[in-house]
Scaffold this motif. Structure first.
Motif, mmCIF file in Angstrom:
data_model
loop_
_atom_site.group_PDB
_atom_site.id
_atom_site.type_symbol
_atom_site.label_atom_id
_atom_site.label_comp_id
_atom_site.label_asym_id
_atom_site.label_seq_id
_atom_site.Cartn_x
_atom_site.Cartn_y
_atom_site.Cartn_z
ATOM 1 N N GLN A 124 -30.005 -34.695 36.763
ATOM 2 C CA GLN A 124 -30.934 -33.658 36.323
ATOM 3 C C GLN A 124 -32.224 -34.275 35.806
ATOM 4 O O GLN A 124 -33.312 -33.769 36.069
ATOM 5 C CB GLN A 124 -30.286 -32.779 35.249
ATOM 6 C CG GLN A 124 -31.082 -31.551 34.919
ATOM 7 C CD GLN A 124 -31.276 -30.637 36.113
ATOM 8 O OE1 GLN A 124 -30.401 -30.499 36.947
ATOM 9 N NE2 GLN A 124 -32.416 -30.015 36.198
ATOM 10 N N GLN A 125 -32.119 -35.387 35.085
ATOM 11 C CA GLN A 125 -33.312 -36.060 34.575
ATOM 12 C C GLN A 125 -34.166 -36.596 35.728
ATOM 13 O O GLN A 125 -35.382 -36.502 35.695
ATOM 14 C CB GLN A 125 -32.929 -37.199 33.620
ATOM 15 C CG GLN A 125 -34.099 -37.764 32.866
ATOM 16 C CD GLN A 125 -34.809 -36.722 32.027
ATOM 17 O OE1 GLN A 125 -34.178 -35.929 31.329
ATOM 18 N NE2 GLN A 125 -36.105 -36.698 32.083
ATOM 19 N N LYS A 139 -36.054 -33.686 37.224
ATOM 20 C CA LYS A 139 -37.170 -33.308 36.365
ATOM 21 C C LYS A 139 -38.325 -34.290 36.486
ATOM 22 O O LYS A 139 -39.486 -33.917 36.509
ATOM 23 C CB LYS A 139 -36.724 -33.212 34.911
ATOM 24 C CG LYS A 139 -35.895 -31.994 34.613
ATOM 25 C CD LYS A 139 -35.480 -31.971 33.157
ATOM 26 C CE LYS A 139 -34.595 -30.777 32.877
ATOM 27 N NZ LYS A 139 -34.142 -30.742 31.475
#
Length: 100
Positions: free
Chosen positions: A92-93, A96
């Motif tokens: 997820q990082q 992003k």
């Protein structure tokens, strides 16, 4: 569509097909099947019939595997569940960071 030797047509697997299999494998509460579900999840973006299977932000298969590992009620299950959660957070990082 895929064809077998009997000339039957089958649709190519998509994200829903893989999610269904992952859920089925995870629900067995059998360690080797849970590992297979995890392997399928890792490989889900591999090329299938010339196109990628896309599962943007679909947490359902991850949650199924997390629940399966936790359901084993073992230290190994807890460690594997935590490891998968860390992988989810890392992925997820990365997503992003690429959207910036």
């Amino acid at each position: 569509l895929n064809h077998d030797d009997n000339y039957q047509c089958y649709p190519s697997p998509d994200a829903y097909s893989y999610c269904t299999m992952i859920n089925l494998l995870a629900q067995t509460r059998n360690e080797s099947y849970i590992e297979k579900a995890e392997e399928m999840l890792r490989n889900i973006h591999d090329n299938v019939d010339g196109k990628d299977v896309v599962m943007d932000d679909d947490v359902a298969p991850y949650n199924a595997i997390l629940a399966a590992w936790a359901g084993l009620s073992t230290w190994e299950g807890a460690i594997r569940a935590e490891s998968l959660l860390v992988q989810m957070e890392t992925q997820q990082q990365r997503i992003k960071n690429t959207k910036k």
